[in-house]
Scaffold this motif. Sequence first.
Motif, PDB file in Angstrom:
ATOM      1  N   LYS A  65       2.171 101.425 -15.152  1.00  0.00           N
ATOM      2  CA  LYS A  65       3.102 100.827 -16.110  1.00  0.00           C
ATOM      3  C   LYS A  65       2.800  99.354 -16.354  1.00  0.00           C
ATOM      4  CE  LYS A  65       7.198 101.941 -16.696  1.00  0.00           C
ATOM      5  NZ  LYS A  65       8.616 102.225 -16.769  1.00  0.00           N
ATOM      6  N   GLN A  66       2.248  98.695 -15.330  1.00  0.00           N
ATOM      7  CA  GLN A  66       1.976  97.264 -15.454  1.00  0.00           C
ATOM      8  C   GLN A  66       0.813  96.920 -14.525  1.00  0.00           C
ATOM      9  OE1 GLN A  66       5.076  94.621 -13.939  1.00  0.00           O
ATOM     10  NE2 GLN A  66       5.130  93.683 -15.958  1.00  0.00           N
ATOM     11  N   GLN A  67      -0.034  96.020 -14.990  1.00  0.00           N
ATOM     12  CA  GLN A  67      -1.176  95.616 -14.178  1.00  0.00           C
ATOM     13  C   GLN A  67      -1.372  94.121 -14.308  1.00  0.00           C
ATOM     14  OE1 GLN A  67      -4.675  97.893 -15.055  1.00  0.00           O
ATOM     15  NE2 GLN A  67      -6.020  96.475 -13.986  1.00  0.00           N
ATOM     16  N   LYS A  68      -1.463  93.442 -13.148  1.00  0.00           N
ATOM     17  CA  LYS A  68      -1.742  92.001 -13.112  1.00  0.00           C
ATOM     18  C   LYS A  68      -2.818  91.774 -12.072  1.00  0.00           C
ATOM     19  CE  LYS A  68       2.485  89.639 -14.453  1.00  0.00           C
ATOM     20  NZ  LYS A  68       3.563  88.778 -13.999  1.00  0.00           N
ATOM     21  N   GLY A  69      -4.001  91.455 -12.520  1.00  0.00           N
ATOM     22  CA  GLY A  69      -5.104  91.234 -11.587  1.00  0.00           C
ATOM     23  C   GLY A  69      -5.384  92.479 -10.778  1.00  0.00           C
ATOM     24  N   LYS A  70      -5.248  92.350  -9.452  1.00  0.00           N
ATOM     25  CA  LYS A  70      -5.508  93.479  -8.561  1.00  0.00           C
ATOM     26  C   LYS A  70      -4.245  94.271  -8.229  1.00  0.00           C
ATOM     27  CE  LYS A  70      -9.583  91.889  -6.120  1.00  0.00           C
ATOM     28  NZ  LYS A  70     -10.146  91.756  -4.779  1.00  0.00           N
ATOM     29  N   LYS A  71      -3.097  93.872  -8.763  1.00  0.00           N
ATOM     30  CA  LYS A  71      -1.842  94.565  -8.484  1.00  0.00           C
ATOM     31  C   LYS A  71      -1.476  95.493  -9.639  1.00  0.00           C
ATOM     32  CE  LYS A  71       0.320  91.293  -5.380  1.00  0.00           C
ATOM     33  NZ  LYS A  71       1.487  90.453  -5.122  1.00  0.00           N
ATOM     34  N   ALA A  72      -0.891  96.629  -9.282  1.00  0.00           N
ATOM     35  CA  ALA A  72      -0.497  97.610 -10.293  1.00  0.00           C
ATOM     36  C   ALA A  72       0.859  98.209  -9.934  1.00  0.00           C
ATOM     37  CB  ALA A  72      -1.530  98.718 -10.393  1.00  0.00           C
ATOM     38  N   LEU A  73       1.708  98.333 -10.957  1.00  0.00           N
ATOM     39  CA  LEU A  73       2.973  99.056 -10.822  1.00  0.00           C
ATOM     40  C   LEU A  73       2.700 100.471 -11.307  1.00  0.00           C
ATOM     41  CD1 LEU A  73       6.060  99.381 -10.465  1.00  0.00           C
ATOM     42  CD2 LEU A  73       6.305  98.512 -12.788  1.00  0.00           C
ATOM     43  N   ILE A  74       2.804 101.427 -10.387  1.00  0.00           N
ATOM     44  CA  ILE A  74       2.502 102.830 -10.701  1.00  0.00           C
ATOM     45  C   ILE A  74       3.791 103.628 -10.635  1.00  0.00           C
ATOM     46  CG2 ILE A  74       1.216 104.879 -10.006  1.00  0.00           C
ATOM     47  CD1 ILE A  74      -0.830 102.955  -8.725  1.00  0.00           C
ATOM     48  N   GLU A  75       4.060 104.360 -11.706  1.00  0.00           N
ATOM     49  CA  GLU A  75       5.223 105.242 -11.729  1.00  0.00           C
ATOM     50  C   GLU A  75       4.739 106.685 -11.683  1.00  0.00           C
ATOM     51  OE1 GLU A  75       9.024 104.692 -14.105  1.00  0.00           O
ATOM     52  OE2 GLU A  75       7.984 106.248 -15.263  1.00  0.00           O
ATOM     53  N   VAL A  76       5.350 107.468 -10.806  1.00  0.00           N
ATOM     54  CA  VAL A  76       5.011 108.878 -10.677  1.00  0.00           C
ATOM     55  C   VAL A  76       6.286 109.683 -10.912  1.00  0.00           C
ATOM     56  CG1 VAL A  76       3.967 110.642  -9.227  1.00  0.00           C
ATOM     57  CG2 VAL A  76       3.278 108.268  -8.944  1.00  0.00           C
ATOM     58  N   ARG A  77       6.154 110.706 -11.739  1.00  0.00           N
ATOM     59  CA  ARG A  77       7.279 111.597 -12.036  1.00  0.00           C
ATOM     60  C   ARG A  77       6.931 113.007 -11.597  1.00  0.00           C
ATOM     61  NH1 ARG A  77      10.634 109.879 -17.038  1.00  0.00           N
ATOM     62  NH2 ARG A  77      10.495 107.628 -16.839  1.00  0.00           N
ATOM     63  N   ALA A  78       7.925 113.690 -11.030  1.00  0.00           N
ATOM     64  CA  ALA A  78       7.748 115.066 -10.566  1.00  0.00           C
ATOM     65  C   ALA A  78       8.613 115.991 -11.414  1.00  0.00           C
ATOM     66  CB  ALA A  78       8.136 115.191  -9.104  1.00  0.00           C
ATOM     67  N   PHE A  79       7.982 117.031 -11.941  1.00  0.00           N
ATOM     68  CA  PHE A  79       8.670 118.030 -12.757  1.00  0.00           C
ATOM     69  C   PHE A  79       8.538 119.395 -12.093  1.00  0.00           C
ATOM     70  CE2 PHE A  79       7.377 114.692 -15.629  1.00  0.00           C
ATOM     71  CZ  PHE A  79       8.472 114.527 -16.451  1.00  0.00           C
ATOM     72  N   LYS A  80       9.612 120.176 -12.137  1.00  0.00           N
ATOM     73  CA  LYS A  80       9.584 121.542 -11.623  1.00  0.00           C
ATOM     74  C   LYS A  80       9.134 122.435 -12.772  1.00  0.00           C
ATOM     75  CE  LYS A  80      13.195 122.786  -9.318  1.00  0.00           C
ATOM     76  NZ  LYS A  80      14.500 123.332  -8.874  1.00  0.00           N
ATOM     77  N   ILE A  81       7.951 123.076 -12.637  1.00  0.00           N
ATOM     78  CA  ILE A  81       7.424 123.884 -13.735  1.00  0.00           C
ATOM     79  C   ILE A  81       7.612 125.384 -13.504  1.00  0.00           C
ATOM     80  CG2 ILE A  81       5.794 122.136 -14.539  1.00  0.00           C
ATOM     81  CD1 ILE A  81       3.596 123.672 -13.074  1.00  0.00           C
ATOM     82  N   ILE A  82       7.750 125.791 -12.243  1.00  0.00           N
ATOM     83  CA  ILE A  82       7.980 127.200 -11.906  1.00  0.00           C
ATOM     84  C   ILE A  82       8.985 127.261 -10.769  1.00  0.00           C
ATOM     85  CG2 ILE A  82       6.947 129.299 -10.918  1.00  0.00           C
ATOM     86  CD1 ILE A  82       4.319 128.516 -12.264  1.00  0.00           C
ATOM     87  N   GLN A  83       9.904 128.211 -10.856  1.00  0.00           N
ATOM     88  CA  GLN A  83      10.842 128.416  -9.760  1.00  0.00           C
ATOM     89  C   GLN A  83      10.983 129.899  -9.453  1.00  0.00           C
ATOM     90  OE1 GLN A  83      14.553 126.723 -11.024  1.00  0.00           O
ATOM     91  NE2 GLN A  83      15.048 128.398 -12.374  1.00  0.00           N
ATOM     92  N   VAL A  84      11.497 130.174  -8.277  1.00  0.00           N
ATOM     93  CA  VAL A  84      11.752 131.552  -7.870  1.00  0.00           C
ATOM     94  C   VAL A  84      13.119 131.949  -8.422  1.00  0.00           C
ATOM     95  CG1 VAL A  84      12.078 133.091  -5.887  1.00  0.00           C
ATOM     96  CG2 VAL A  84      10.372 131.264  -5.788  1.00  0.00           C
ATOM     97  N   PRO A  85      13.238 133.114  -9.072  1.00  0.00           N
ATOM     98  CA  PRO A  85      14.536 133.531  -9.599  1.00  0.00           C
ATOM     99  C   PRO A  85      15.551 133.765  -8.470  1.00  0.00           C
ATOM    100  CG  PRO A  85      12.817 135.123 -10.182  1.00  0.00           C
ATOM    101  CD  PRO A  85      12.187 134.071  -9.343  1.00  0.00           C
ATOM    102  N   GLU A  86      16.838 133.684  -8.830  1.00  0.00           N
ATOM    103  CA  GLU A  86      17.898 133.861  -7.821  1.00  0.00           C
ATOM    104  C   GLU A  86      17.836 135.227  -7.164  1.00  0.00           C
ATOM    105  OE1 GLU A  86      21.913 132.751  -8.628  1.00  0.00           O
ATOM    106  OE2 GLU A  86      21.266 131.036  -9.820  1.00  0.00           O
ATOM    107  N   ASP A  87      17.764 136.285  -7.946  1.00  0.00           N
ATOM    108  CA  ASP A  87      17.642 137.651  -7.417  1.00  0.00           C
ATOM    109  C   ASP A  87      16.347 138.270  -7.927  1.00  0.00           C
ATOM    110  OD1 ASP A  87      20.102 137.709  -6.029  1.00  0.00           O
ATOM    111  OD2 ASP A  87      21.162 138.049  -7.927  1.00  0.00           O
ATOM    112  N   PRO A  88      15.221 137.937  -7.278  1.00  0.00           N
ATOM    113  CA  PRO A  88      13.944 138.429  -7.798  1.00  0.00           C
ATOM    114  C   PRO A  88      13.803 139.938  -7.633  1.00  0.00           C
ATOM    115  CG  PRO A  88      13.609 137.293  -5.715  1.00  0.00           C
ATOM    116  CD  PRO A  88      15.052 137.132  -6.074  1.00  0.00           C
ATOM    117  N   PRO A  89      13.341 140.617  -8.691  1.00  0.00           N
ATOM    118  CA  PRO A  89      13.135 142.064  -8.584  1.00  0.00           C
ATOM    119  C   PRO A  89      11.963 142.413  -7.653  1.00  0.00           C
ATOM    120  CG  PRO A  89      12.431 141.271 -10.730  1.00  0.00           C
ATOM    121  CD  PRO A  89      13.056 140.117 -10.024  1.00  0.00           C
ATOM    122  N   TYR A  90      11.014 141.488  -7.515  1.00  0.00           N
ATOM    123  CA  TYR A  90       9.856 141.676  -6.647  1.00  0.00           C
ATOM    124  C   TYR A  90       9.670 140.415  -5.814  1.00  0.00           C
ATOM    125  CZ  TYR A  90       9.023 145.175 -10.226  1.00  0.00           C
ATOM    126  OH  TYR A  90       9.164 146.211 -11.102  1.00  0.00           O
TER     127      TYR A  90
END
Length: 113
Positions: A65-90
């Motif tokens: 997100k921001q860089q000054k010389g040798k320093k960097a502000l890094i933002e990481v975001r986590a997204f849930k792309i797959i989940q297990v269903p509540e009552d899975p048939p299998y």
Amino acid sequence: MSDRDVFYGGGVVNGARSITLMNDCANRIMAKVFHNTGHCLEVRKVRLYEPIFAGDYMEFIARIKQQKGKKALIEVRAFKIIQVPEDPPYPSSIDVLEDPPLCTICQFIYEAN
């Protein structure tokens, strides 16, 4: 996330597990941009929005997100792309999420060597 990551009742994964993986992403982006991983000076912000459960598949997106010389502000975001269903048939049933929810945001301050 696997069963060994479960920390709380109901199969909820400890938030620290996501932050550890987010730190790995920050290290990789530092290596790509600065050609070394440097070291983390500060964890500036941590926001936990959605719980993560064993069996969930996560996607981590890191950016500088921001860089000054040798320093960097890094933002990481986590997204849930797959989940297990509540009552899975299998036992191997999964739900691929059309609109993955944002689960965690973390900001790191890194300094390159």
